[in-house]
Write an enzyme that holds these catalytic residues in place. Structure first.
Site, mmCIF file in Angstrom:
data_model
loop_
_atom_site.group_PDB
_atom_site.id
_atom_site.type_symbol
_atom_site.label_atom_id
_atom_site.label_comp_id
_atom_site.label_asym_id
_atom_site.label_seq_id
_atom_site.Cartn_x
_atom_site.Cartn_y
_atom_site.Cartn_z
ATOM 1 N N GLU A 251 1.019 -0.978 -0.057
ATOM 2 C CA GLU A 251 -0.194 0.520 0.183
ATOM 3 C C GLU A 251 0.717 1.179 0.140
ATOM 4 O O GLU A 251 1.857 1.333 0.671
ATOM 5 C CB GLU A 251 -0.761 -0.294 1.375
ATOM 6 C CG GLU A 251 -1.268 0.765 1.915
ATOM 7 C CD GLU A 251 -2.263 1.133 2.681
ATOM 8 O OE1 GLU A 251 -3.116 1.790 3.743
ATOM 9 O OE2 GLU A 251 -1.922 0.089 3.849
ATOM 10 N N TRP A 252 0.595 2.501 -0.600
ATOM 11 C CA TRP A 252 1.157 3.830 -0.432
ATOM 12 C C TRP A 252 0.208 4.881 0.577
ATOM 13 O O TRP A 252 -0.804 4.038 0.474
ATOM 14 C CB TRP A 252 0.870 4.703 -2.136
ATOM 15 C CG TRP A 252 1.652 5.328 -1.868
ATOM 16 C CD1 TRP A 252 1.041 6.922 -1.998
ATOM 17 C CD2 TRP A 252 2.867 6.270 -2.742
ATOM 18 N NE1 TRP A 252 1.318 7.839 -1.527
ATOM 19 C CE2 TRP A 252 3.100 7.630 -2.356
ATOM 20 C CE3 TRP A 252 4.097 5.812 -2.797
ATOM 21 C CZ2 TRP A 252 3.864 8.231 -2.742
ATOM 22 C CZ3 TRP A 252 4.967 6.238 -3.960
ATOM 23 C CH2 TRP A 252 5.378 7.370 -2.928
ATOM 24 N N LEU A 253 1.551 4.804 1.142
ATOM 25 C CA LEU A 253 0.749 5.251 2.408
ATOM 26 C C LEU A 253 1.119 6.800 2.369
ATOM 27 O O LEU A 253 2.196 7.759 1.926
ATOM 28 C CB LEU A 253 1.475 5.250 3.505
ATOM 29 C CG LEU A 253 1.689 4.064 3.826
ATOM 30 C CD1 LEU A 253 2.802 3.495 5.388
ATOM 31 C CD2 LEU A 253 -0.151 3.196 4.485
ATOM 32 N N ASP B 241 13.931 -3.324 14.595
ATOM 33 C CA ASP B 241 14.420 -1.787 14.036
ATOM 34 C C ASP B 241 14.069 -0.300 13.758
ATOM 35 O O ASP B 241 13.725 -0.072 12.471
ATOM 36 C CB ASP B 241 14.850 -2.414 12.200
ATOM 37 C CG ASP B 241 15.922 -1.756 11.689
ATOM 38 O OD1 ASP B 241 17.048 -0.703 12.659
ATOM 39 O OD2 ASP B 241 16.387 -1.240 10.276
#
Length: 315
Positions: free
Chosen positions: A103-105, A217
């Site tokens: 998904e593009w956020l 991380d």
């Protein structure tokens, strides 16, 4: 060895990624290159289900992206903290590439309440029942920290003894061996050997680490805020570990967002700020990430890792 990551078929991929997406997702996709790092090339893909955020690596590095997809799925399955939804991860053997699509956020600048919301979400993740391991430490597969293979063989048991074995064999000891093979400075290795051999002194007999799913991380570049205010995390290196290790990385390169500590503490997981043992353990956990940076980048990180290791040795 991370040094083979510096050559990516970026021009070739700009032609091949859309055709591959057309095949596996259907419809017509167009691609815009974003960046090429030491670890992967990234793209924005626009199509009928888009936009998507794409990572590509040569086929030989496929496990790196597959492990990232695995980690994102595990974090999402916890139902506690937002991650980008996966569209798929594929090996394209014909074109010698691996693609991870998600998904593009649309991100926003963190507001004054972000730290509090982030603290609650991360505490919920750490408080959730671990999805595997039966109280032991590790993960069902190895993954990567940056570009460094991160070992996750399950500890033989849970509790203090299991955590000490995992921390020794799969974390600090594993990076010590990689650094030695890379020709690290004798001073760093001489500081690490007695430290690793004496790790038990940082963990009193009554220390009982919680076995929690952690991102692994979580520096500032791997967390953000969506436009609706929700915290979101990405680029994981997951494992079942002591959540204190997560907090140590979160503060290694700068303070946690304002309000984070108070919100996280509501879950009862935050170590006592006056506990000298907890402060020392945090430095031990941070050393793991400094060693990884020394392995990847050398220079000042090697010096910093040696200073931290020496400061942890008994006088």
């Amino acid at each position: 060895d991370h040094r083979d990551l510096h050559s990516f078929p970026t021009r070739r991929s700009s032609d091949l990624v859309p055709s591959f997406l057309n095949c596996v997702l259907g419809g017509h996709w167009t691609l815009r290159p974003l960046d090429v790092s030491d670890f992967s090339a990234t793209w924005r893909a626009d199509g009928p289900d888009g936009p998507l955020f794409i990572k590509t690596v040569p086929l030989a590095r496929a496990p790196m992206l597959e492990a990232e997809a695995d980690g994102l799925e595990a974090l999402a399955a916890s139902g506690t903290v937002r991650t980008p939804r996966l569209a798929g991860c594929w090996r394209d053997e014909e074109r010698d590439q691996t693609l991870l699509a998600m998904e593009w956020l649309d991100l926003a600048r963190p507001d004054r309440g972000f730290g509090e919301r982030f603290g609650r979400a991360l505490a919920a993740l750490h408080n959730a029942p671990p999805p595997a391991g039966g109280g032991r430490f590790g993960w069902h597969r190895h993954n990567v920290l940056g570009a460094t293979p991160q070992l996750n063989t399950w500890s033989p048991q849970g509790g203090r003894e299991g955590w000490l074995r995992f921390l020794t064999d799969q974390r600090l000891g594993a990076l010590r061996e990689r650094l030695a093979r890379r020709g690290a400075s004798p001073g760093l290795l001489l500081a690490l050997d007695p430290l690793i051999d004496g790790l038990e002194r940082f963990f009193p007999a009554d220390f009982s680490p919680r076995a929690s799913l952690i991102h692994g991380d979580l520096w500032s570049g791997n967390r953000a805020m969506l436009k609706d205010g929700s915290p979101v995390i990405f680029d994981p290196a997951v494992s079942i570990s002591d959540p204190e290790a997560e907090l140590a990385m979160l503060e290694l390169f700068g303070p946690a967002p304002a309000g984070f500590a108070e919100a996280y503490a509501e879950a009862g997981l935050l170590p006592d700020a006056s506990d000298e043992g907890a402060r020392q353990r945090r430095k031990v956990y941070q050393l793991y990430h400094l060693l990884n940076h020394a392995l990847l980048y050398g220079g000042g990180y090697t010096d910093q890792a040696e200073r931290v290791a020496r400061a942890l040795l008994p006088c």
